[in-house]
Write an enzyme that holds these catalytic residues in place. Structure first.
Site, mmCIF file in Angstrom:
data_model
loop_
_atom_site.group_PDB
_atom_site.id
_atom_site.type_symbol
_atom_site.label_atom_id
_atom_site.label_comp_id
_atom_site.label_asym_id
_atom_site.label_seq_id
_atom_site.Cartn_x
_atom_site.Cartn_y
_atom_site.Cartn_z
ATOM 1 N N ARG A 11 0.826 -1.338 -0.012
ATOM 2 C CA ARG A 11 -0.011 -0.035 0.112
ATOM 3 C C ARG A 11 1.129 1.320 -0.135
ATOM 4 O O ARG A 11 0.551 2.500 0.126
ATOM 5 C CB ARG A 11 -0.826 -0.061 1.276
ATOM 6 C CG ARG A 11 -2.054 -1.316 1.086
ATOM 7 C CD ARG A 11 -2.880 -1.178 2.347
ATOM 8 N NE ARG A 11 -2.353 -1.175 3.727
ATOM 9 C CZ ARG A 11 -2.333 -2.309 4.279
ATOM 10 N NH1 ARG A 11 -3.317 -3.105 3.882
ATOM 11 N NH2 ARG A 11 -1.531 -2.271 5.510
ATOM 12 N N TYR A 27 -12.988 27.829 -16.198
ATOM 13 C CA TYR A 27 -12.818 29.341 -16.297
ATOM 14 C C TYR A 27 -13.838 29.975 -16.964
ATOM 15 O O TYR A 27 -14.400 29.587 -17.872
ATOM 16 C CB TYR A 27 -11.426 29.631 -17.141
ATOM 17 C CG TYR A 27 -10.197 29.144 -16.427
ATOM 18 C CD1 TYR A 27 -9.692 30.224 -15.636
ATOM 19 C CD2 TYR A 27 -9.696 28.108 -16.313
ATOM 20 C CE1 TYR A 27 -8.574 29.996 -14.675
ATOM 21 C CE2 TYR A 27 -8.394 27.736 -15.712
ATOM 22 C CZ TYR A 27 -7.906 28.760 -14.855
ATOM 23 O OH TYR A 27 -6.809 28.467 -14.098
ATOM 24 N N CYS A 29 0.238 20.680 -10.427
ATOM 25 C CA CYS A 29 -1.182 20.460 -10.330
ATOM 26 C C CYS A 29 -1.546 19.158 -9.846
ATOM 27 O O CYS A 29 -2.227 19.120 -9.004
ATOM 28 C CB CYS A 29 -1.801 21.050 -11.499
ATOM 29 S SG CYS A 29 -1.653 22.890 -11.762
ATOM 30 N N HIS A 64 -12.543 23.572 -11.389
ATOM 31 C CA HIS A 64 -13.053 24.824 -11.949
ATOM 32 C C HIS A 64 -13.025 24.843 -13.258
ATOM 33 O O HIS A 64 -12.412 24.160 -14.084
ATOM 34 C CB HIS A 64 -12.093 26.003 -11.331
ATOM 35 C CG HIS A 64 -10.490 25.647 -11.826
ATOM 36 N ND1 HIS A 64 -9.819 25.232 -10.795
ATOM 37 C CD2 HIS A 64 -9.919 25.936 -12.880
ATOM 38 C CE1 HIS A 64 -8.445 25.300 -11.295
ATOM 39 N NE2 HIS A 64 -8.497 25.633 -12.509
ATOM 40 N N ALA A 109 -5.620 29.996 -19.568
ATOM 41 C CA ALA A 109 -5.204 31.110 -18.706
ATOM 42 C C ALA A 109 -4.071 30.764 -17.993
ATOM 43 O O ALA A 109 -3.906 29.760 -17.190
ATOM 44 C CB ALA A 109 -6.509 31.056 -17.448
#
Length: 342
Positions: A156, A239, A176, A237, A341
Site C-alpha cells: 500500500r 474558467y 497541479c 474549476h 489561462a
C-alpha cells in the site's frame, strides 16, 4: 503489444464532473486574472477495461494528441528542462526561461526526487548505493514502484509524489496533479490521482488520458490487467472569462445554475448556451475564449461516441517512443477552442 479495447461509450464520470461544478460551484477570482466557477473536492472513477477514456465529445487528436504523448514521455525521461520537449510541442514554453529551464518539472520529481544530504538523528534514508538512488543522489520513484509491484504487489506504499513543499513555495507553477498511488486488487492494477487544481475544460481531459496511458504502461510491465482510474480534484474549476465577462458570472451564477437545473435532455444545454451568449457582455479583444462555459455547454449537448482503443508496444520503459503509443478507432466530434489561462 498491449491493447486497451474499445467496448464502452459512456463518458458519464466527466460529464457528471462538469454538471456538478456548474450546479454547485462558486464564482472565484484567482491569480490568472481569469475568473472561475469553482467546486471543492470533486471525484470520479473510470473503468479502464471499457476502453481508452479519451473524450469523444470534442476532438483531442492531431496536435493535441501529439502534445499529450510527448509530454508524458518527457515525464518518463526525468528531464528538468524542456529543450527536447519544445522540439515537439510548446505547451510548457510559457513557464520556461530561454534555456528551457523550469521552476518545477514533473518528471524530475518522478525519476529524480531530492534526498537530503544529511538526515536528522533517527531518520531512515537510502544511501548512495541503494538500487533506487541515481548517481546524482536523487531517488527514482517510478523504478521503486515497478520493482515493488514485481516483488510485493499488495503493498500500500506504491506512491509517486511530484510535490516538494520548499520548491512549491517559490515555484512559478508548482505541480497541479501532484501525487498518485497504484493499488492492486486481484489481477488488476488501479491508479488514483490527487490534483490540487483542475481546469475542467482543458486540463482534466488531458490528465485523464495521460494517467490512463501511464496505468497501461505500468500494468503491462508489471504483468497486471488494467483496473480503474480514480481522480480527486481539490479545486475543480471552469474558467469563465476575464474582466467584465468574468465578473458577470459573479452576479448571474444563480440564474445560470437555475437554468441548468431545469435541463432535461442534452440538446437543452444549447438553449442555456444561447441565453448566456445573449445575456453576458462580450469578451474583450485579446480575451476571447477565456470563458469556457459556452464551449462546455456545447460539449454537454453532444452524445458520447464509442471509446477508442490504445496500443502500447512492449518495450523497456526507457525506450518507449511516440511511435510505440498508437490510438485506434477514434471518432470524435469537432474540436472546441478553449484559451489557456496562464
Amino acid at each position: 503489444m498491449t491493447t486497451t479495447p474499445n467496448q464502452g461509450t459512456s463518458h458519464a464520470p466527466i460529464f457528471d464532473l462538469v454538471t456538478d461544478v456548474f450546479g454547485t460551484g462558486r464564482h472565484k477570482p484567482n491569480r490568472t486574472g481569469v475568473d472561475t466557477i469553482s467546486g471543492f473536492s470533486k471525484h470520479y472513477t473510470v473503468d479502464l477495461q471499457e476502453g481508452f477514456p479519451l473524450l469523444t465529445t470534442k476532438d483531442l487528436s492531431g496536435f493535441r494528441w501529439n502534445s499529450l504523448i510527448h509530454e508524458l514521455l518527457w515525464y518518463f525521461s526525468g528531464e528538468e528542462h524542456i529543450r527536447t520537449l519544445r522540439e515537439e510541442t510548446g505547451i510548457w514554453d510559457a513557464w520556461a526561461d530561454e534555456e528551457g529551464h523550469l521552476d518545477t518539472a514533473y518528471g524530475r520529481f518522478w525519476r529524480r526526487y531530492p534526498v537530503p544530504e544529511e538526515g536528522l538523528a533517527g531518520e531512515a534514508w537510502p544511501d548512495d548505493g541503494h538500487r533506487w538512488m541515481n548517481d546524482e543522489g536523487t531517488f527514482d520513484q517510478l523504478a521503486y514502484v515497478l520493482d515493488t509491484l514485481d516483488e510485493n504487489p499488495n503493498s500500500r506504499r506504491l506512491v509517486i509524489n511530484a510535490w516538494h513543499p520548499a520548491n512549491a513555495a517559490v515555484s512559478t507553477l508548482p505541480p497541479c496533479h501532484y501525487t498518485f498511488v497504484f493499488n492492486v486488487q486481484g489481477d488488476e492494477l488501479n491508479l488514483h490521482l490527487t490534483q490540487r487544481s483542475g481546469d475542467i475544460a482543458l486540463g482534466v481531459p488531458f490528465n485523464l488520458a495521460a494517467y490512463a496511458i501511464l496505468a497501461q504502461v505500468v500494468a503491462q510491465r508489471a504483468g497486471f490487467e488494467l483496473g480503474s482510474f480514480a481522480h480527486t480534484i481539490v479545486d475543480a474549476h471552469v474558467y469563465c472569462g476575464a474582466g467584465e465577462r468574468g465578473a458577470w458570472y459573479g452576479d448571474h451564477l444563480d440564474e445560470l445554475q437555475s437554468r441548468l437545473a431545469d435541463v432535461q435532455s442534452p440538446d437543452e444545454y444549447l438553449d442555456v448556451r444561447e441565453w448566456l451568449l445573449d445575456a453576458a457582455p462580450e469578451e474583450a479583444d485579446g480575451e476571447e475564449d477565456y470563458d469556457h462555459v459556452p464551449g462546455l455547454l456545447l460539449q454537454a449537448s453532444r452524445e458520447p461516441r464509442e471509446r477508442p482503443a490504445l496500443d502500447v508496444a512492449d518495450v523497456p520503459l526507457e525506450d518507449l517512443s511516440f511511435e510505440d503509443i498508437v490510438l485506434r478507432d477514434y471518432d470524435p466530434a469537432d474540436g472546441i477552442r478553449f484559451a489557456v489561462a496562464e
